[in-house]
Design a protein around this motif. Structure first.
Motif, mmCIF file in Angstrom:
data_model
loop_
_atom_site.group_PDB
_atom_site.id
_atom_site.type_symbol
_atom_site.label_atom_id
_atom_site.label_comp_id
_atom_site.label_asym_id
_atom_site.label_seq_id
_atom_site.Cartn_x
_atom_site.Cartn_y
_atom_site.Cartn_z
ATOM 1 N N PHE A 37 -73.030 27.351 67.157
ATOM 2 C CA PHE A 37 -74.093 26.368 66.975
ATOM 3 C C PHE A 37 -74.203 25.427 68.184
ATOM 4 N N ALA A 49 -78.114 27.632 63.394
ATOM 5 C CA ALA A 49 -78.583 26.382 62.793
ATOM 6 C C ALA A 49 -78.995 26.564 61.340
ATOM 7 N N VAL A 82 -82.200 23.633 65.769
ATOM 8 C CA VAL A 82 -80.927 22.908 65.782
ATOM 9 C C VAL A 82 -81.181 21.443 65.411
ATOM 10 N N SER A 86 -79.835 19.939 61.869
ATOM 11 C CA SER A 86 -78.882 18.834 62.019
ATOM 12 C C SER A 86 -79.378 17.605 61.270
#
Length: 171
Positions: A37, A49, A82, A86
């Protein structure tokens, strides 16, 4: 299982769920996923991700050792997937005090940027709402940014913006 090869094999929700099920709560397997990742080219990080997002939802405790790196990684030139995954994880976490400042700075920047995808903006908005609950001095700054973008925002942005502004009025 070679996780890197498995990520390249298929890019579907079913496959991402399969890989998340393989990882379960195994810290070593999750550590391998997090290395992919953070440290691989775009295609690998993008696919990792999705699995990280699923694992983070199911087992948030797995994220804790990587939380600071995940937040600081948002400042890098990374794939939108990503950022999105996140922030999706971060919006549901109670951030430790030492990470509130960096998370707020990064999320304010992402929310203010004109070229960020809607999902990145709305997840940043929610992270910031959670930050404001701990640091009320940031309330007006968040309110101004949301109100400034509402007239130009997508339906998703406007919807989340209204909910966030309503929540801010109660703080």
């Amino acid at each position: 299982m070679n996780l890197k090869k498995a990520l390249l094999k298929d890019h579907s929700r079913a496959h991402a769920l399969y890989l998340a099920d393989y990882i379960r709560q195994d810290e070593d397997r999750f550590g391998e996923l997090m290395q992919l990742f953070f440290d691989e080219p775009y295609l690998i990080t993008q696919r990792a991700a999705w699995v990280v997002g699923i694992c983070g939802e199911k087992h948030p405790s797995l994220i804790m050792p990587y939380l600071e790196k995940m937040i600081l990684n948002l400042d890098n030139d990374i794939h939108d997937a990503v950022k999105r995954n996140s922030l999706r994880i971060l919006q549901d976490m109670d951030l430790p005090d030492n990470l509130i400042g960096p998370a707020a700075d990064i999320c304010f920047r992402l929310l203010s940027a004109r070229d960020e995808p809607v999902a990145v903006k709305v997840f940043s908005m929610t992270v910031l709402l959670n930050v404001v609950k701990k640091v009320p001095e940031l309330k007006n700054e968040l309110k101004i940014i949301i109100e400034d973008q509402m007239p130009y925002g997508s339906a998703g942005f406007v919807s989340r913006g209204r909910k966030t502004l309503q929540a801010l009025s109660k703080i």
